[in-house]
Design a protein around this motif. Sequence first.
Motif, PDB file in Angstrom:
ATOM      1  N   GLY A 196       0.813  -1.212   0.000  1.00  0.00           N
ATOM      2  CA  GLY A 196       0.000   0.000   0.000  1.00  0.00           C
ATOM      3  C   GLY A 196       0.842   1.256   0.000  1.00  0.00           C
ATOM      4  N   LEU A 197       1.939   1.237   0.786  1.00  0.00           N
ATOM      5  CA  LEU A 197       2.839   2.386   0.808  1.00  0.00           C
ATOM      6  C   LEU A 197       3.467   2.618  -0.564  1.00  0.00           C
ATOM      7  CD1 LEU A 197       4.518   4.571   2.232  1.00  0.00           C
ATOM      8  CD2 LEU A 197       6.122   2.783   2.925  1.00  0.00           C
ATOM      9  N   CYS A 198       3.911   1.541  -1.220  1.00  0.00           N
ATOM     10  CA  CYS A 198       4.535   1.679  -2.545  1.00  0.00           C
ATOM     11  C   CYS A 198       3.542   2.228  -3.565  1.00  0.00           C
ATOM     12  CB  CYS A 198       5.082   0.325  -3.002  1.00  0.00           C
ATOM     13  SG  CYS A 198       6.446  -0.313  -2.007  1.00  0.00           S
ATOM     14  N   VAL A 199       2.320   1.695  -3.557  1.00  0.00           N
ATOM     15  CA  VAL A 199       1.309   2.168  -4.509  1.00  0.00           C
ATOM     16  C   VAL A 199       0.964   3.632  -4.237  1.00  0.00           C
ATOM     17  CG1 VAL A 199      -1.081   1.871  -5.253  1.00  0.00           C
ATOM     18  CG2 VAL A 199       0.371  -0.129  -4.901  1.00  0.00           C
ATOM     19  N   PHE A 200       0.852   3.989  -2.964  1.00  0.00           N
ATOM     20  CA  PHE A 200       0.529   5.370  -2.604  1.00  0.00           C
ATOM     21  C   PHE A 200       1.613   6.324  -3.098  1.00  0.00           C
ATOM     22  CE2 PHE A 200       1.085   8.860   0.441  1.00  0.00           C
ATOM     23  CZ  PHE A 200      -0.148   9.486   0.322  1.00  0.00           C
ATOM     24  N   VAL A 201       2.878   5.972  -2.838  1.00  0.00           N
ATOM     25  CA  VAL A 201       3.985   6.829  -3.277  1.00  0.00           C
ATOM     26  C   VAL A 201       4.019   6.925  -4.799  1.00  0.00           C
ATOM     27  CG1 VAL A 201       6.494   7.002  -3.364  1.00  0.00           C
ATOM     28  CG2 VAL A 201       5.367   6.440  -1.216  1.00  0.00           C
ATOM     29  N   LEU A 202       3.760   5.802  -5.486  1.00  0.00           N
ATOM     30  CA  LEU A 202       3.767   5.813  -6.948  1.00  0.00           C
ATOM     31  C   LEU A 202       2.677   6.727  -7.494  1.00  0.00           C
ATOM     32  CD1 LEU A 202       4.896   4.667  -9.587  1.00  0.00           C
ATOM     33  CD2 LEU A 202       3.288   2.768  -9.352  1.00  0.00           C
ATOM     34  N   ILE A 203       1.479   6.642  -6.935  1.00  0.00           N
ATOM     35  CA  ILE A 203       0.372   7.477  -7.415  1.00  0.00           C
ATOM     36  C   ILE A 203       0.670   8.954  -7.172  1.00  0.00           C
ATOM     37  CG2 ILE A 203      -2.047   8.051  -7.024  1.00  0.00           C
ATOM     38  CD1 ILE A 203      -2.571   5.108  -6.485  1.00  0.00           C
ATOM     39  N   LEU A 246       1.007  11.854 -10.069  1.00  0.00           N
ATOM     40  CA  LEU A 246       0.165  13.052 -10.056  1.00  0.00           C
ATOM     41  C   LEU A 246       1.007  14.321 -10.026  1.00  0.00           C
ATOM     42  CD1 LEU A 246      -2.681  11.959  -7.596  1.00  0.00           C
ATOM     43  CD2 LEU A 246      -2.761  12.089 -10.086  1.00  0.00           C
ATOM     44  N   ILE A 247       2.085  14.308  -9.244  1.00  0.00           N
ATOM     45  CA  ILE A 247       2.943  15.491  -9.179  1.00  0.00           C
ATOM     46  C   ILE A 247       3.593  15.761 -10.525  1.00  0.00           C
ATOM     47  CG2 ILE A 247       5.070  16.396  -8.161  1.00  0.00           C
ATOM     48  CD1 ILE A 247       4.292  15.051  -5.555  1.00  0.00           C
ATOM     49  N   ASN A 248       4.084  14.717 -11.184  1.00  0.00           N
ATOM     50  CA  ASN A 248       4.736  14.917 -12.477  1.00  0.00           C
ATOM     51  C   ASN A 248       3.738  15.345 -13.548  1.00  0.00           C
ATOM     52  OD1 ASN A 248       7.780  14.029 -12.563  1.00  0.00           O
ATOM     53  ND2 ASN A 248       6.777  12.660 -11.125  1.00  0.00           N
ATOM     54  N   ILE A 249       2.511  14.825 -13.488  1.00  0.00           N
ATOM     55  CA  ILE A 249       1.486  15.289 -14.431  1.00  0.00           C
ATOM     56  C   ILE A 249       1.208  16.773 -14.220  1.00  0.00           C
ATOM     57  CG2 ILE A 249      -0.959  15.097 -15.018  1.00  0.00           C
ATOM     58  CD1 ILE A 249      -0.751  12.110 -14.556  1.00  0.00           C
TER      59      ILE A 249
END
Length: 511
Positions: free
Chosen positions: A21-28, A32-35
């Motif tokens: 969950g932590l990995c998926v959260f950080v990835l999302i 979003l930040i890069n978009i």
Amino acid sequence: MPLPPLPRYLTRLPIFTQVMGLCVFVLIISILINIALVVLMPPPKPSGYTLNEAARALSEGQVKLRNGRTLKTETLSTPPAFIREKPPHPFGENSFEQLMRQRLAQSLRVPESRVFIDGRPDFRRNRFGPDRMVFRLPDQGPRGPGFQGAFAERDGRPNMGPLSAPPPGETPDGATLHRMREAFLINNLPPGFNEQITFPAFRAALQLPDGHYRSLIPPRQFPEPWQVSLLLGFLLSAALIAPLAWLLSRRLTQPIAALAEGAAKLEFDRDAEPLKESGPAEVRRATQVLNAMQVRIRQHVESRTAVIAAIAHDLKTPLARLRLRIESLPAKERDKIAQDIAHMDSLIRSAMTFASADKMAQNVVRLDLSALAESLAEDMADLHNVQMGPIEPGLTVMADSIAMKRILCNLFENAHRYAGGSRLSVQRDGDQVVVTLSDDGPGVPEEALEAVFEPFHRLESSRNRDTGGAGLGLSVARALAEAHQGALTLRNRVTDGRVEGLDAHLILPLA
């Protein structure tokens, strides 16, 4: 700093689920930040330079470009390599080179013959766009010599695109090509062409009045402006994600840290309360195992202590009867039997002390170890030949005074028995107190430095009463030290490869 509580169902999830969950959260969050950066950041500035910037660099030596880089030049006594090595053009001078040379000469106010342009692929090619220049000629009919179409050059050779293809069986002659170039050169260009149009980095040179050449040095290609923007976006993403990742990781490791702290308490306090079962499923399972182990250890210790106490109690009665019965024996036999009885009584007391070492650590008080060690050494100086070394005053520990005396007495007796005496020193080492007892005896073999702490272990196999007991002195001393969260170690003192004695170190935490 305590963290705000999370819902119970989240904290009880398995560690694997929480990590995923932590990995998926950080990835999302990162995506979003890069978009957002791609959408909101202004477009990068072009990486090339305009004709005016090239002219200023050739005139002044260097110029600051609009994209932040510096366009520099170098002065050569011979023509630059691109002039010397340039192959002849099969159809005359490249049209675009002629245009650029003409424009640069006008900006520099010099004859065109002193300006040199390299219009080969490096000039026109763009890694992220087309590698050809397209222009449109005035409309003079579908098949006239000035036909409307696109003319491109690739690798210095003319190339007719689909729109510029002549009728079947016909090819443009030299006059047609010349008129096409002239039409392009005389075509009215925008007034701000020299200032507004940014070209990919090209090479150009100006022949100075003294015969030298000033040549452009194209700025290095890495990093491009768009690459700098992208790297800044990555850094911003990391700066925003790092605090969130730290908080989540801290919360994830809190139950594990609590479990480790509780397990450390079990090592020294066998009567400690059971650990609280909380956190992820794996941590709760490990807590259950540790609590069960604590119960088994407590039962084992209690059983061992009860057995030894029962044996000691049962042996005291026959020993007392033996003492009474030997009174009627002759003095010679009575003394020998009395020595045996005293030796057995000493073994029983040592075994009882070893079995109940953990109990002594429960009656601890703030104790001045410096004063206790110095006083005890003075009392035993004549009996065990104890000499005083440096003793730092006022070093206190949380300990049981009887247990500390027993440790020091065992060390004094052991050193006197095998080395004839010892020297005592008490020093502070960080947040610990180190009591050192040094002797000048033969030392202990390296492979036996730990074995001597095992119960009933002796370096000599005869167990002669003249040289010692049954091998419980050091075992009792270490058990008492560890019960007080300390340590007892032995180390040979070696000089020039020769053993000169043995050092015993008692280490206890400062109070």
